[in-house]
Motif scaffolding. Structure first.
Motif, PDB file in Angstrom:
ATOM      1  N   ARG A  27      86.477  31.487  -7.711  1.00 44.02           N
ATOM      2  CA  ARG A  27      85.160  32.291  -7.947  1.00 44.02           C
ATOM      3  C   ARG A  27      83.941  31.511  -7.621  1.00 44.02           C
ATOM      4  N   LEU A  28      83.962  30.241  -8.446  1.00 42.93           N
ATOM      5  CA  LEU A  28      82.785  29.327  -8.774  1.00 42.93           C
ATOM      6  C   LEU A  28      82.233  28.997  -7.103  1.00 42.93           C
ATOM      7  N   PHE A  29      83.083  29.358  -6.029  1.00 44.94           N
ATOM      8  CA  PHE A  29      82.510  28.782  -4.639  1.00 44.94           C
ATOM      9  C   PHE A  29      82.415  29.975  -3.858  1.00 44.94           C
ATOM     10  N   LEU A  30      82.587  31.415  -4.411  1.00 44.79           N
ATOM     11  CA  LEU A  30      82.468  32.670  -3.509  1.00 44.79           C
ATOM     12  C   LEU A  30      80.802  32.535  -3.448  1.00 44.79           C
ATOM     13  N   PRO A  36      77.867  28.568  -3.442  1.00 38.75           N
ATOM     14  CA  PRO A  36      78.561  29.489  -2.347  1.00 38.75           C
ATOM     15  C   PRO A  36      79.162  28.649  -1.426  1.00 38.75           C
ATOM     16  N   THR A  37      80.298  28.796  -0.868  1.00 38.52           N
ATOM     17  CA  THR A  37      80.705  28.113   0.339  1.00 38.52           C
ATOM     18  C   THR A  37      81.098  29.102   1.334  1.00 38.52           C
ATOM     19  N   PRO A  38      80.206  29.343   2.300  1.00 41.40           N
ATOM     20  CA  PRO A  38      80.434  30.985   3.173  1.00 41.40           C
ATOM     21  C   PRO A  38      82.037  30.895   3.553  1.00 41.40           C
ATOM     22  N   SER A 172      81.029  23.938   3.693  1.00 39.49           N
ATOM     23  CA  SER A 172      79.634  24.504   3.577  1.00 39.49           C
ATOM     24  C   SER A 172      78.970  24.501   5.025  1.00 39.49           C
ATOM     25  N   THR A 173      79.306  23.274   5.742  1.00 36.89           N
ATOM     26  CA  THR A 173      78.830  23.371   7.250  1.00 36.89           C
ATOM     27  C   THR A 173      80.095  23.151   8.098  1.00 36.89           C
ATOM     28  N   ASP A 174      79.876  23.644   9.099  1.00 38.58           N
ATOM     29  CA  ASP A 174      80.644  23.215  10.367  1.00 38.58           C
ATOM     30  C   ASP A 174      80.697  21.765  10.842  1.00 38.58           C
ATOM     31  N   SER A 175      79.589  21.394  10.739  1.00 41.56           N
ATOM     32  CA  SER A 175      79.521  19.998  11.335  1.00 41.56           C
ATOM     33  C   SER A 175      80.333  18.938  10.455  1.00 41.56           C
TER      34      SER A 175
END
Length: 206
Positions: A27-30, A36-38, A172-175
């Motif tokens: 939940r730390l990364f929701l 937040p990790t989208p 966190s980023t697509d790249s």
């Protein structure tokens, strides 16, 4: 038709001695957490499918920050001064828990807490895998370019064949996510195989 790994450079197949390691799907990364990790919510169903396949062979890692920045040294102290709002002294402890439905699935497996990026540092993971005679690791979780990457490289150094489930990891980023997957496929193809959850489940015996 069952999926087959055809690469002559990667002759291994997951077996009943292959463990699933889910890295930091907490939940730390929701979205309501401090980091937040989208894409985490989007990959949770694929992680759950892998985890439900052989629940007793699951290992879930949880990233646990220090109580205060002063409790750690080196660059970590500066890191947590920057992210003080994520330290244990300030966050809701419930945010350390695994995201649903993994919190329920994890009851049949093993949960380890780690203080840094790699699930092999500051934990008993290497000993656990050796004790259970693991012959490889299936890896899911977050984030592709940080904790997953650090964990995977440590597992490679220990000699384990690694199966990265591409639709069950996220960054966190697509790249940066795409860059790390490209790195696995072009530089580590003798030790790491990338495949989807459907492909993995067609190979991995219960």
């Amino acid at each position: 038709m069952a999926f087959e790994l055809k690469s002559e450079e990667f002759p291994w197949q997951p077996t009943r001695s292959t463990f699933h390691l889910c890295v930091d799907a907490q939940r730390l990364f929701l979205q309501d957490g401090p980091w937040p990790t989208p894409w985490l919510e989007a990959v949770l169903p694929a992680i759950a499918r892998v985890a439900e396949h052989a629940p007793e062979r699951n290992i879930f890692s949880r990233f646990v920050p220090p109580e205060r920045p002063e409790d750690v040294g080196g660059t970590w102290r500066a890191y947590y001064r920057r992210w003080r709002q994520a330290t244990l002294g300030l966050i809701d402890p419930a945010l350390l828990e695994l995201a649903s439905p993994l919190d329920l699935i994890a009851r049949a497996g093993t949960v380890i807490d780690k203080p840094v990026y790699s699930a092999f540092v500051g934990t008993g993971l290497a000993g656990f895998l050796a004790e259970h005679r693991a012959d490889g690791l299936i890896v899911t979780g977050a984030e592709t370019d940080v904790c997953v990457l650090a964990t995977v490289l440590d597992a490679v150094d220990l000699g384990y064949p690694i199966y990265i489930v591409t639709d069950a990891i996220c960054g966190s980023t697509d790249s940066s996510h795409d860059a790390v997957l490209t790195l696995y496929r072009t530089r580590f193809f003798q030790q790491i195989q990338t495949l989807t959850a459907d492909q993995l489940l067609a190979l991995w015996p219960r």
